[in-house]
Design an enzyme around this catalytic site. Sequence first.
Site, mmCIF file in Angstrom:
data_model
loop_
_atom_site.group_PDB
_atom_site.id
_atom_site.type_symbol
_atom_site.label_atom_id
_atom_site.label_comp_id
_atom_site.label_asym_id
_atom_site.label_seq_id
_atom_site.Cartn_x
_atom_site.Cartn_y
_atom_site.Cartn_z
ATOM 1 N N SER A 206 -53.491 9.388 52.370
ATOM 2 C CA SER A 206 -54.587 8.728 51.650
ATOM 3 C C SER A 206 -55.447 7.817 52.509
ATOM 4 C CB SER A 206 -54.026 7.936 50.476
ATOM 5 O OG SER A 206 -53.199 6.902 50.946
ATOM 6 N N HIS A 234 -52.159 13.129 46.376
ATOM 7 C CA HIS A 234 -53.590 13.217 46.707
ATOM 8 C C HIS A 234 -54.009 14.675 46.918
ATOM 9 C CE1 HIS A 234 -54.505 8.951 46.898
ATOM 10 N NE2 HIS A 234 -53.297 8.799 47.375
ATOM 11 N N LYS A 265 -53.550 10.132 39.018
ATOM 12 C CA LYS A 265 -54.754 10.261 39.847
ATOM 13 C C LYS A 265 -55.637 11.373 39.257
ATOM 14 C CE LYS A 265 -52.301 8.573 43.979
ATOM 15 N NZ LYS A 265 -52.439 7.142 43.751
HETATM 16 N N1 PLP Z 1 -47.287 8.952 46.492
HETATM 17 C C1 PLP Z 1 -48.498 8.817 47.064
HETATM 18 C C2 PLP Z 1 -48.827 9.649 48.266
HETATM 19 C C3 PLP Z 1 -49.442 7.919 46.538
HETATM 20 O O1 PLP Z 1 -50.644 7.787 47.107
HETATM 21 C C4 PLP Z 1 -49.089 7.155 45.384
HETATM 22 C C5 PLP Z 1 -50.017 6.180 44.789
HETATM 23 O O2 PLP Z 1 -50.815 5.549 45.384
HETATM 24 C C6 PLP Z 1 -47.823 7.336 44.839
HETATM 25 C C7 PLP Z 1 -46.948 8.238 45.404
HETATM 26 C C8 PLP Z 1 -47.407 6.576 43.631
HETATM 27 O O3 PLP Z 1 -47.971 7.181 42.499
HETATM 28 P P1 PLP Z 1 -47.872 6.488 41.076
HETATM 29 O O4 PLP Z 1 -49.123 5.691 40.914
HETATM 30 O O5 PLP Z 1 -47.748 7.598 40.098
HETATM 31 O O6 PLP Z 1 -46.659 5.628 41.116
#
Ligand code: PLP
Length: 419
Positions: A206, A234, A265
């Site tokens: 990200s 992502h 997301k």
């Molecule tokens: N994994 C990645 C790569 C993320 O970018 C994020 C959130 O920013 C998460 C996991 C966590 O997701 P959640 O908001 O569903 O806890």
Amino acid sequence: MWAGRVLHAALSRAPRGSRAQSALAQLRGILEEELESIRGAGTWKSERVITSCQGPHIHVDGAPGGIINFCANNYLGLSSHPEVIQAGLQNLKEFGAGLSSVRFICGTQSIHKDLEAKIARFHQREDAILYPSCFDANAGLFEALLTSEDAVLSDELNHASIIDGIRLCKAHKYRYRHLDMADLEAKLQEAQKHRLRLVATDGAFSMDGDIAPLQKICHLASQYGALVFVDESHATGFLGPTGRGTDELLGVMDQVTIINSTLGKALGGASGGYTTGPGALVSLLRQRARPYLFSNSLPPAAVGCASKALDLLMESNAIVQSMAAKTLRFRSQMEAAGFTISGANHPICPVMLGDARLALNIADDMLKRGIFVIGFSYPVVPKGKARIRVQISAVHSEEDIDRCVEAFVEVGRLHGALP
Ligand code: PLP
């Protein structure tokens, strides 16, 4: 400020001269010192308050008029899609606000089972299990799956929740350099002595918008007898011709064993996460994954929103294609103007500026021109690699994209980032 007031109130309630009062005074000193060190390091995170729903155009507290939002993971624009909202409302009415219970006690409704089946179908996997978030899915997976006989090999820039999840498990831990396949191979060779080997990577990262080389990872995994885990937070919903994710984009859907992803997301943006993969693994997670066993089930409204988002994606890939076209429009116009955009055709478009102060000042001036973008600097990204992260959504109009580019050019010239 708030913490200070709470402590002040607690201190004034504690009997004068009591040990409780001195313990609270000590705590206050420790907290204030810690907070000051965060401010001093320049890493204080303040939050902009949005007073409308998520979308391409938002209202932000303190900023007059509407703002064009280029700072959300709302890649497909489904957070405020009328059918997604309607599906959430319908579930709220029919199934209530929530179950006040974890899944295995009395927290499972038909809608949870239906959504799990739909997720598995979407990813073409055997089964899926829902969690309150993808953070929880990552916290639950490694500990439940791996023992001290096993090994996990993790990209050094993996998301914090993968890192934390791995910390919780007893497996031997190997960290390979970001996207460095020679280093991964060396670590896989070292890890031959263990029972299972699991390679863990984000599908798309990200901060840079770069994509894991899954073909090479899967090739090495097959050569060295390893399993592959990918966090698709992502990527799910928009990477690949039909939005299945990085594994579809790179043609390795049948070689990635386990996928974790988020409903928070592209898939409507409410909340929730999941693991999808082999049926036996999902069954084990239902027995062993602690965030699943000890946290409330997903609220029906969130289930309804995500379920409708998946329906929309399975009906047509028009939204996915619209997002890809807009990403290309932004990236090519910015590059033609002289900016460097990192990453590989991902809707995360980091505008590389180098200097932290420059990134901050440009982001502030963009907001004055009605464009909401955020600057990232050390320690979130490496020193000297400050950038403004722009995120494109399918619901940005071409005019929105062009206005964003024009504002970047104007502000970039003002601050000497462009000649
Ligand atoms: N994994 C990645 C790569 C993320 O970018 C994020 C959130 O920013 C998460 C996991 C966590 O997701 P959640 O908001 O569903 O806890």
